[in-house]
Design an enzyme around this catalytic site. Sequence first.
Site, PDB file in Angstrom:
ATOM      1  CB  CYS A   9     -69.898 -40.407  75.542  1.00 22.35           C
ATOM      2  SG  CYS A   9     -68.902 -41.570  76.495  1.00 22.35           S
ATOM      3  NE  ARG A  15     -71.188 -37.865  78.253  1.00 21.03           N
ATOM      4  CZ  ARG A  15     -70.848 -36.893  77.425  1.00 21.03           C
ATOM      5  NH1 ARG A  15     -71.763 -36.020  77.041  1.00 21.03           N
ATOM      6  NH2 ARG A  15     -69.611 -36.802  76.970  1.00 21.03           N
ATOM      7  CG  ASP A 124     -68.723 -34.673  79.968  1.00 21.96           C
ATOM      8  OD1 ASP A 124     -68.665 -35.516  80.887  1.00 21.96           O
ATOM      9  OD2 ASP A 124     -67.752 -34.357  79.267  1.00 21.96           O
TER      10      ASP A 124
HETATM   11  P1  4NP Z   1     -67.823 -39.413  78.986  1.00 16.21           P
HETATM   12  O1  4NP Z   1     -67.188 -38.424  80.084  1.00 16.21           O
HETATM   13  O2  4NP Z   1     -67.582 -38.771  77.650  1.00 16.21           O
HETATM   14  O3  4NP Z   1     -69.256 -39.460  79.361  1.00 16.21           O
HETATM   15  O4  4NP Z   1     -67.097 -40.730  79.160  1.00 16.21           O
HETATM   16  C1  4NP Z   1     -65.870 -37.944  80.013  1.00 16.21           C
HETATM   17  C2  4NP Z   1     -64.844 -38.754  80.431  1.00 16.21           C
HETATM   18  C3  4NP Z   1     -63.530 -38.273  80.390  1.00 16.21           C
HETATM   19  C4  4NP Z   1     -63.284 -36.998  79.921  1.00 16.21           C
HETATM   20  C5  4NP Z   1     -64.332 -36.192  79.488  1.00 16.21           C
HETATM   21  C6  4NP Z   1     -65.627 -36.683  79.529  1.00 16.21           C
HETATM   22  N1  4NP Z   1     -61.945 -36.495  79.908  1.00 16.21           N
HETATM   23  O5  4NP Z   1     -61.767 -35.315  79.564  1.00 16.21           O
HETATM   24  O6  4NP Z   1     -61.012 -37.262  80.217  1.00 16.21           O
END
Ligand code: 4NP
Length: 156
Positions: A9, A15, A124
């Site tokens: 991800c 995720r 997300d």
């Molecule tokens: P992930 O969610 O991709 O599902 O781990 C996110 C975690 C952090 C960020 C964006 C999405 N961020 O912008 O820091």
Amino acid sequence: MTYSILFVCLGNICRSPLAEAAFREEARRLKLDAIVDSAGTGSWHVGSPPDARAQAVALRNGVDISALRGRQVKPADFRRFTHLVAMDHDNLSTLRRLAPPGATAELSLLLDHVEGLEGQAVADPYFGDDDGFDLTWADVTAGARALAAELRRLRG
Ligand code: 4NP
């Protein structure tokens, strides 16, 4: 053959650690021998534990993911893993762009493996509320079950 699956991800704190945990449970249930890991396309959360909301939804579903730590996708992953499984279209495009010459891993979206959900993204949940994480868990569980069953069938 032993399959090796890297769930990918953006941050590797929401995720993909949940997909990793859900797949590990399912592989155990199906007696599918597999190496399982997760990574992010971004570097902001390298070394960090999963988001507290992701840890909480995993625990509510009987899995402790507190020991996992964020890491970023690296070129060697494209040969070390048989499957790189992206959560959304941005992650998949980034993987396609990063793929080095000689890459052997098969790339897909997680929900491509679920009948009727092909081409869809695991949304997300990072900027949303807690309820979003229940939806994430439902999506990654459906994807993990379908992918594990598919690999189990392929193995014969
Ligand atoms: P992930 O969610 O991709 O599902 O781990 C996110 C975690 C952090 C960020 C964006 C999405 N961020 O912008 O820091």
